[in-house]
Structure formats: structure tokens, C-alpha cells
Design an enzyme around this catalytic site. Structure first.
Site, mmCIF file in Angstrom:
data_model
loop_
_atom_site.group_PDB
_atom_site.id
_atom_site.type_symbol
_atom_site.label_atom_id
_atom_site.label_comp_id
_atom_site.label_asym_id
_atom_site.label_seq_id
_atom_site.Cartn_x
_atom_site.Cartn_y
_atom_site.Cartn_z
ATOM 1 N N ARG A 32 15.811 47.765 -58.456
ATOM 2 C CA ARG A 32 15.039 46.532 -58.348
ATOM 3 C C ARG A 32 14.490 46.412 -56.915
ATOM 4 N NH1 ARG A 32 17.003 40.172 -58.861
ATOM 5 N NH2 ARG A 32 14.894 39.304 -58.880
ATOM 6 N N HIS A 33 13.343 45.788 -56.774
ATOM 7 C CA HIS A 33 12.738 45.596 -55.463
ATOM 8 C C HIS A 33 13.616 44.738 -54.559
ATOM 9 C CE1 HIS A 33 11.734 41.405 -56.370
ATOM 10 N NE2 HIS A 33 11.348 41.828 -57.566
ATOM 11 N N GLY A 34 13.337 44.780 -53.247
ATOM 12 C CA GLY A 34 14.032 43.927 -52.291
ATOM 13 C C GLY A 34 13.629 42.471 -52.443
ATOM 14 N N GLN A 35 14.332 41.614 -51.743
ATOM 15 C CA GLN A 35 14.038 40.183 -51.822
ATOM 16 C C GLN A 35 12.564 39.939 -51.468
ATOM 17 O OE1 GLN A 35 14.978 37.136 -48.696
ATOM 18 N NE2 GLN A 35 16.607 36.580 -50.140
ATOM 19 N N SER A 36 11.894 39.162 -52.304
ATOM 20 C CA SER A 36 10.482 38.853 -52.072
ATOM 21 C C SER A 36 10.324 37.370 -51.746
ATOM 22 C CB SER A 36 9.643 39.196 -53.305
ATOM 23 O OG SER A 36 9.858 38.243 -54.340
ATOM 24 N N LEU A 37 9.134 37.017 -51.317
ATOM 25 C CA LEU A 37 8.846 35.618 -51.010
ATOM 26 C C LEU A 37 9.107 34.736 -52.223
ATOM 27 C CD1 LEU A 37 7.765 33.511 -49.022
ATOM 28 C CD2 LEU A 37 5.448 34.079 -49.805
ATOM 29 N N GLY A 38 8.780 35.225 -53.418
ATOM 30 C CA GLY A 38 8.996 34.453 -54.633
ATOM 31 C C GLY A 38 10.460 34.205 -54.946
ATOM 32 N N ASN A 39 11.365 35.043 -54.426
ATOM 33 C CA ASN A 39 12.795 34.852 -54.650
ATOM 34 C C ASN A 39 13.362 33.705 -53.822
ATOM 35 O OD1 ASN A 39 13.021 38.400 -54.767
ATOM 36 N ND2 ASN A 39 13.239 37.045 -56.535
ATOM 37 N N ARG B 197 5.525 43.997 -53.754
ATOM 38 C CA ARG B 197 6.936 44.007 -53.390
ATOM 39 C C ARG B 197 7.651 45.285 -53.826
ATOM 40 N NH1 ARG B 197 6.034 39.935 -57.137
ATOM 41 N NH2 ARG B 197 7.278 39.839 -59.061
ATOM 42 N N GLU C 256 6.257 43.151 -63.584
ATOM 43 C CA GLU C 256 7.094 42.041 -64.041
ATOM 44 C C GLU C 256 6.406 41.313 -65.200
ATOM 45 O OE1 GLU C 256 9.762 40.845 -64.830
ATOM 46 O OE2 GLU C 256 10.663 40.181 -62.942
#
Length: 214
Positions: free
Chosen positions: A7-14, A63, A88
Site C-alpha cells: 500500500r502507498h505511504g500516508q497521503s494528504l487524503g489520509n 501517491r 483506488e
């Protein structure tokens, strides 16, 4: 054959759900923490590869591509394919914050797999496109010139659905599982007969139909 799912790293949307109201989902960047997570995941993925190059399939979102760059795999990424079917779940275009909250409650009550988002996708739609991707991937991996390991860098729901399709999990079991944490991985191995997963997904309830991940 082996598939490493990341899974991708923490994004702004998270960390800021209102970001979806002003930035297209596909353009949301990693946070500084997400960049650090990707860099920290690099040695772990390299250890899994053990010097053997992998074919990399990555969602074309910012991301996920940033996460892949942060891994710094160098020549271990033998070929890199930006694969739109790994994106996604589509929630539509820029989201209205009030409607977004309403839709989340409706989806939880209706069921995450079948609930169709207005101007977007249902989980079943994502499942369908992943079925096509997995069919092609398995065929490619049987070719002698394709690496025996594929690294897939994608999203939380997408990775869960990819495993649901690959292992034939029930809808009830899928809806009982939680996403991987950001930059968390799972390793899928084919023994010549069937696929196996190295660790189960986190599960927030027992599946109502009694099905398990193994």
C-alpha cells in the site's frame, strides 16, 4: 510465482479528508510522513526481493508513484508498468464534504462491496477490473522472459479486493477485513497449485458467513 502487495505511504487524503474537495484524488501527494514510510519500506522490499529483479505494476496516482520512487529499488525494478486498473475506488470528481459524510454512512449500511457511489464505482466494479488485471498478470508471469516476482503498489481497498478475487473470499469476509496500514505489505506465493498469503489482513469482526482467510 510471487506477488508482493504494497500500500502507498500516508497521503494528504489520509490526514485531511477535506483535501478530496479541492484536489483530485489521483493528484493527492504523500505527506512528509508518507515519504519517510516509503523510504523505510525500501530496505524491507529489497530484502524480500533478495537481489532478484521484479516486474513492478503501480497505480498511476501521484501517491503510489511517489511511494515507488521512495523505495529506491534501482535495477531491482526490472520493468515498471503504470496500471490504471490498480487505481483506488473512484468516488467521482471533487467531493462535497457534506455529501461525502452521508455517502460513507449509506455505504456502511448498504455494504461496501455493492454500494455504488454517485458518479463513481462500487466495490464490485473495482473487483471486475482487478479480475482482468490478475488474469493478464498470471499469464505474463508464466512467460519465461517475465520476472517470477511482481511488485504491486496500490491502495487499501484495491489490495483487499485483489486478494478477495485471487483467493475467492466471500463478500462477507471481504467486508469484515480492514485495509493494510500505509506502506504495509503482504506477500502472495503460488505453490504450483494455489496461492498463499504470508499474513492475514486485520479483521474488525468475524465474517457473518463463518468464512476465514485461510
Amino acid at each position: 510465482m510471487r506477488i508482493i502487495l504494497l500500500r502507498h505511504g500516508q497521503s494528504l487524503g489520509n490526514v485531511d479528508e477535506l483535501a478530496y474537495c479541492r484536489i483530485p484524488d489521483h493528484a493527492l501527494p504523500l505527506t512528509r510522513r508518507g515519504e519517510r514510510e516509503a523510504a523505510a519500506a525500501g530496505p524491507r522490499i529489497k530484502t524480500l526481493l533478495d537481489g532478484t529483479p521484479a516486474a513492478v505494476y503501480v497505480s498511476p496516482y501521484v501517491r503510489t508513484r511517489s511511494t515507488l520512487r521512495g523505495l529506491a529499488l534501482g535495477p531491482l525494478a526490472e520493468r515498471v508498468v503504470a496500471e490504471p486498473r490498480l487505481r483506488e475506488q473512484d468516488w467521482g470528481n471533487l467531493q462535497d464534504p457534506v455529501q461525502q459524510e452521508v455517502l460513507k454512512h449509506q455505504r456502511h449500511a448498504f455494504g461496501h462491496f455493492f454500494f455504488r457511489l454517485p458518479n463513481g464505482e462500487s466495490g464490485a466494479d473495482v473487483d471486475d477490473r482487478l479480475a482482468a488485471f490478475l488474469g493478464e498478470l498470471e499469464n505474463r508471469m508464466r512467460q519465461p522472459d517475465h520476472p517470477r516476482t511482481a511488485l504491486v503498489v496500490s491502495h487499501g481497498l484495491t489490495i483487499r479486493l485483489l486478494c478477495r478475487r485471487l483467493f475467492g473470499w466471500s463478500i462477507e469476509l471481504f467486508e469484515s477485513l480492514s485495509n493494510l496500514n500505509t506502506c504495509e505489505d503482504r506477500v502472495l506465493t503460488h505453490d504450483g497449485t494455489r496461492w498463499h498469503i504470508d499474513r492475514p489482513f486485520p479483521q474488525w469482526r468475524d465474517s457473518p458467513d463463518g468464512e476465514t482467510q485461510y
